[in-house]
Design an enzyme around this catalytic site. Structure first.
Site, short mmCIF file in Angstrom:
data_model
loop_
_atom_site.label_atom_id
_atom_site.label_comp_id
_atom_site.label_asym_id
_atom_site.label_seq_id
_atom_site.Cartn_x
_atom_site.Cartn_y
_atom_site.Cartn_z
N LYS A 121 -11.45 2.39 -15.09
CA LYS A 121 -11.55 1.47 -14.89
C LYS A 121 -12.63 0.58 -16.37
CE LYS A 121 -11.53 0.93 -10.05
NZ LYS A 121 -10.64 -0.28 -9.86
N ASP A 151 4.15 2.48 -4.01
CA ASP A 151 2.83 3.54 -4.64
C ASP A 151 3.21 2.98 -6.12
OD1 ASP A 151 1.62 5.28 -5.99
OD2 ASP A 151 3.67 7.03 -5.30
N VAL A 152 2.13 2.23 -6.82
CA VAL A 152 1.62 2.36 -7.63
C VAL A 152 2.11 3.26 -8.93
CG1 VAL A 152 0.23 0.24 -7.42
CG2 VAL A 152 -0.85 2.14 -7.87
N TYR A 170 -12.85 8.38 -12.85
CA TYR A 170 -12.26 6.73 -11.96
C TYR A 170 -13.01 6.06 -12.91
CZ TYR A 170 -13.45 2.65 -8.95
OH TYR A 170 -13.75 1.88 -7.83
N THR A 179 -16.35 -0.68 2.52
CA THR A 179 -15.37 -0.17 2.65
C THR A 179 -15.47 1.04 3.64
OG1 THR A 179 -14.68 1.45 1.04
CG2 THR A 179 -14.86 -1.28 0.80
N ASP A 196 1.03 -1.21 -0.33
CA ASP A 196 0.01 -0.03 0.04
C ASP A 196 0.89 1.21 0.46
OD1 ASP A 196 -3.10 0.33 0.92
OD2 ASP A 196 -2.16 2.30 1.19
#
Length: 265
Positions: free
Chosen positions: A163, A66-67, A159, A194, A40
């Site tokens: 996706k 960190d992606v 977003y 979540t 993460d």
């Protein structure tokens, strides 16, 4: 009841795994025998999640990743392969969702770019780094976490576009990776309870009637789908999107409720 040996001797990397879907997925893999690297951008939270797994007798390590940073991604993949002896499964769960501006034209380039960089380009970076390791095992699998936003309009322009792009990447990479023995699939969740919904229970309650199964999802619902697609039970499945949304995109509950079964569209 979970099979505690289904992923015995597997090395697994889960991104965005400090909480929510990522954390539930890391736990499910570990419960089924895998050695899991919980990654993460928040390394401290990742360590808390991994520590909770270890406290339960499960095999887990944590690493800040960190992606959005290629070097960080490559370091995480290399760490997993070295620590576990192999990397068999990659789960791309990390994502970013910036709330839309009231008017589309008021959106910023920065917000758009940030959502796409984390949600779409991040998985690209992770897949690129992991693929040689996954191919070497003969049982490698990638599972991307998409969204119903990628197939229908539920708001969040950037977003949703990211996706949708992730769905396309899943299909094209599946075609490329098949010859290398690696399967690539995507799970598309609906609304899931979540931490992003913390303090918004009334909103979750309000959307429940829109779901044919009468409830929103739990992180464990998504984790179960992810582990299925990563397992040998799905050995002849690649390039597919598994929608896990309580029937939201299959059944127009609002229309049914409005017509009360009296007519067709």
């Amino acid at each position: 009841m979970t099979d505690t040996t289904r992923f015995a001797d597997y090395g697994v990397v889960v991104t965005g795994a400090a909480r929510g879907i990522g954390a539930a997925t890391a736990r499910r893999f570990a419960q089924e025998g895998a050695r899991v690297l919980v990654t993460d951008v928040d390394g401290a939270e990742a360590e808390q999640t991994a520590a909770a797994l270890r406290d339960d007798g499960l095999m887990a390590q944590a690493l800040a990743c960190d992606v959005a940073d290629r070097a960080s991604v490559e370091a995480a993949v290399a760490h997993a392969a070295r620590a576990f002896g192999s990397l068999d499964v990659l789960v791309n769960s990390a994502a970013r969702c910036t709330p839309d501006t009231p008017l589309f034209e008021d959106g910023s380039d920065e917000a758009w770019a940030d959502d796409l960089d984390i949600t779409l380009t991040g998985p690209y970076r992770c897949c690129r780094a992991a693929l040689p390791h996954l191919a070497a095992t003969g049982r490698g699998a990638i599972v991307n976490i998409g969204s119903v936003n990628g197939v229908q309009d539920f708001g969040n322009h950037a977003y949703s576009a990211a996706k949708a792009g992730l769905g396309s990447l899943t299909r094209t990479l599946a075609g490329h990776a098949a010859a290398r023995g690696v399967r690539v699939n995507l799970v598309a969740p609906g609304t899931v309870r979540t931490s992003a919904w913390e303090g918004r229970d009334a909103e979750l309650d309000a959307v429940c009637p829109l779901y044919p199964l009468g409830r929103v999802g739990e992180p464990e619902d998504i984790a179960a789908a992810v582990t299925f697609l990563a397992s040998r039970d799905a050995a002849w499945i690649t390039g597919t999107t598994l929608t896990v949304d309580g029937g939201l995109t299959a059944v127009n509950t609002g229309f049914h409720g409005g017509t009360r079964g009296r007519g067709s569209a």
